[in-house]
Design an enzyme around this catalytic site. Structure first.
Site, short mmCIF file in Angstrom:
data_model
loop_
_atom_site.label_atom_id
_atom_site.label_comp_id
_atom_site.label_asym_id
_atom_site.label_seq_id
_atom_site.Cartn_x
_atom_site.Cartn_y
_atom_site.Cartn_z
N GLY A 1 0.59 -0.92 0.05
CA GLY A 1 0.32 -0.01 -0.06
C GLY A 1 0.62 0.90 0.12
N ARG B 1 3.10 -1.61 -5.33
CA ARG B 1 3.28 0.33 -6.47
C ARG B 1 4.96 0.77 -6.34
NH1 ARG B 1 -1.17 3.45 -8.09
NH2 ARG B 1 -2.27 2.24 -6.26
N ARG C 1 -5.82 3.56 -14.97
CA ARG C 1 -5.88 4.48 -14.03
C ARG C 1 -6.81 5.87 -13.89
NH1 ARG C 1 -2.63 6.22 -11.41
NH2 ARG C 1 -3.30 5.75 -9.42
N TYR D 1 -9.68 5.95 -11.73
CA TYR D 1 -9.93 6.58 -10.56
C TYR D 1 -9.62 8.11 -10.73
CZ TYR D 1 -7.57 1.74 -9.76
OH TYR D 1 -7.25 -0.15 -9.29
N CYS E 1 -14.16 4.86 -28.39
CA CYS E 1 -15.10 5.38 -28.26
C CYS E 1 -15.66 5.54 -26.23
CB CYS E 1 -16.08 5.06 -29.46
SG CYS E 1 -15.25 4.67 -30.48
N GLU E 2 -15.03 6.10 -25.33
CA GLU E 2 -16.18 6.24 -24.57
C GLU E 2 -15.22 7.42 -24.30
OE1 GLU E 2 -17.50 4.85 -22.47
OE2 GLU E 2 -17.16 2.62 -23.48
C1 LIG Z 1 -2.90 -5.47 -4.12
C2 LIG Z 1 -1.91 -6.09 -3.41
C3 LIG Z 1 -0.42 -5.42 -2.22
C4 LIG Z 1 -0.28 -4.25 -2.96
O1 LIG Z 1 -0.70 -3.48 -2.75
P1 LIG Z 1 -0.04 -1.91 -3.77
O2 LIG Z 1 -0.47 -0.85 -3.06
O3 LIG Z 1 0.27 -2.06 -4.86
O4 LIG Z 1 1.34 -1.82 -2.68
C5 LIG Z 1 -0.30 -6.18 -0.71
N1 LIG Z 1 -1.22 -6.68 -1.19
C6 LIG Z 1 -2.69 -7.11 -1.33
C7 LIG Z 1 -3.78 -8.07 -0.53
C8 LIG Z 1 -3.13 -6.46 -1.79
O5 LIG Z 1 -4.43 -6.71 -2.61
#
Ligand SMILES: *Cc1c(COP(=O)(O)O)cnc(C)c1O
Length: 424
Positions: free
Chosen positions: A244, A284, A322, A326, A352-353
């Site tokens: 995350g 990420r 993305r 989002y 086409c969106e």
């Molecule tokens: C997507 C995901 C991650 C990685 O998330 P990032 O934001 O890309 O670091 C880690 N664990 C689980 C369970 C996920 O679904």
């Protein structure tokens, strides 16, 4: 001059380079749309995680849904990483690069029996289980195969990761994980089931997190649970704090991985859990800023009566979802700097969106035939690509110094419908 957040992407003179190669030349050589990744950027992003965890029992599981190209997986496997997978398809991909199954954790809230059986057969390290119902099915599948499935329960700590609602996963009303209040009872149930062996606990509170506080909040709640679970007589070998960590797309300032880890480790030690094996699942943050998406400017459409001007490029929402999905803001730059005043464009693709845009109100000095680069496209770019509008998926190139490796060929038109059948 390197671009913000991109250690190995920057201008030399007027030309954008990825490591030692010119982006425009790569576009000419391999065609567009083209994903280009810097190998060194990926290794540099991994280094602070490894450094901060040195000397501790730990496993870094690259969350491969961020970018699942085989060469990228190979790179992380060779660097010692394990993998966080979310499907049987991802399992086959990591096995195809020779990754060690004992370093794979299997996440995801909708695992099928088939996926469970395959993962048991190859011997993954752990199933991150997301519901009581899944626990029962996993036990049944494992028991049927004469095995015990190693399990961790993904608990939902109910903390606000302060990120986009679509990528926030640790709140009570998210579909993910087992509610904090139900965790202890669910662990008791897991301990009773014949096909399971409890090995750990995990959480993953969201994505593109740019603050440390939500991680610390989640950690406290997870450690509270660890203590309650062990007081009830169960043993937990590892604590998995998920992924995350965010990256700089435009002006975000996420903590460096080693700064985040130093704070988490200090709390873990202070609460007397320093002996535990720690798992993390970064996605990420390991690959996002290692990649750019190169795309040719097909047409410029000047605005009428002060209305919007459009820069129509050959990459679209099917290549990079993305922005459409989002409303994500990603940097867009010209790969050749022109000594001309920029104009403000919406950068849009051919699909086409009306939702098919890559950037809004971007100042660019570009002409027809120029190549632009969408920045920070190494994560959730190619891995989310589709064939919408019957567009073949882009090619991917991994740059290593002055060498370019084509790591995925451009999808051909024939490949688009290879598995389809006419009525006989
Ligand atoms: C997507 C995901 C991650 C990685 O998330 P990032 O934001 O890309 O670091 C880690 N664990 C689980 C369970 C996920 O679904």
């Amino acid at each position: 001059m390197n671009l913000p957040g991109h250690p190995h992407v920057g201008y030399r003179g007027t030309e954008l380079q990825v490591e030692q190669l010119g982006a425009r030349e790569l576009a000419q050589r391999f065609g567009t749309p083209l994903y280009v990744y810097s190998k060194q950027s990926m290794l540099d992003a991994l280094a602070p995680w490894q450094r901060a965890l040195r000397g501790r029992a730990h496993l870094l599981c690259y969350a491969m849904k961020a970018n699942s190209n085989l060469a990228v997986l190979q790179l992380f496997a060779q660097a010692g990483c394990g993998f966080d997978i979310v499907s049987g398809g991802e399992l086959e991909r990591v096995l195809a690069v020779g990754a060690d199954p004992r370093k794979i954790v299997f996440s995801g809230l909708g695992k099928t029996r088939t996926e469970m059986a395959r993962a048991l057969q190859v011997g993954v390290r752990c199933f991150n289980v997301e519901s009581e119902a899944e626990l029962e099915v996993l036990s049944e599948v494992a028991h049927g195969l004469g095995r015990r499935a190693p399990v961790s329960l993904r608990v939902n700590p109910d903390v606000d990761a302060k990120t986009h609602p679509y990528i926030s996963t640790g709140l009570k009303d998210n579909k993910f994980g087992i509610a904090h209040e139900r965790a202890l009872a669910t662990y008791r149930r897991a301990a009773e089931l014949p096909g399971l062996e409890v090995v750990g606990i995990d959480c993953h509170i969201g994505s593109q997190i740019t603050e440390i506080a939500p991680y610390l909040d989640a950690l406290e709640r997870v450690l509270d649970l660890v203590e309650a679970i062990e007081a009830a007589g169960l043993r937990l070998r590892h604590v998995d704090l998920g992924g995350g960590l965010g990256i700089t797309y435009t002006d975000e300032a996420p903590p460096a991985a080693d700064v985040l880890l130093a704070q988490l480790l200090a709390r873990i030690d202070a609460r007397g859990h320093g002996h535990r094996e720690l798992l993390f699942e970064p996605g990420r943050s390991l690959v996002g800023n290692a990649g750019v998406l190169l795309s040719e400017v097909l047409y410029l459409k000047p605005g009428v009566d002060g209305g919007k001007s459009f820069c129509v490029v050959d990459a679209a929402m099917n290549d990079l979802m993305r922005p459409a999905m989002y409303q994500a803001t990603m940097g867009i730059v010209a790969t050749t700097l022109r000594d001309e005043p920029p104009r403000v464009y919406d950068v849009v693709g051919p699909v086409c969106e009306s939702g098919d845009w890559l950037g809004r109100d971007r100042a660019l000095a570009v002409r027809q035939g120029d190549v632009i680069a969408v920045l920070s496209a190494g994560a959730y770019g190619m891995s989310m690509a589709s064939n919408y509008n019957s567009r073949g998926r882009a090619a991917e190139v991994l740059v290593d110094g002055a060498q370019a490796h084509l790591v995925r060929e451009r999808e051909s038109a024939a490949g688009l419908f290879a598995g389809e059948h006419l009525l006989s």
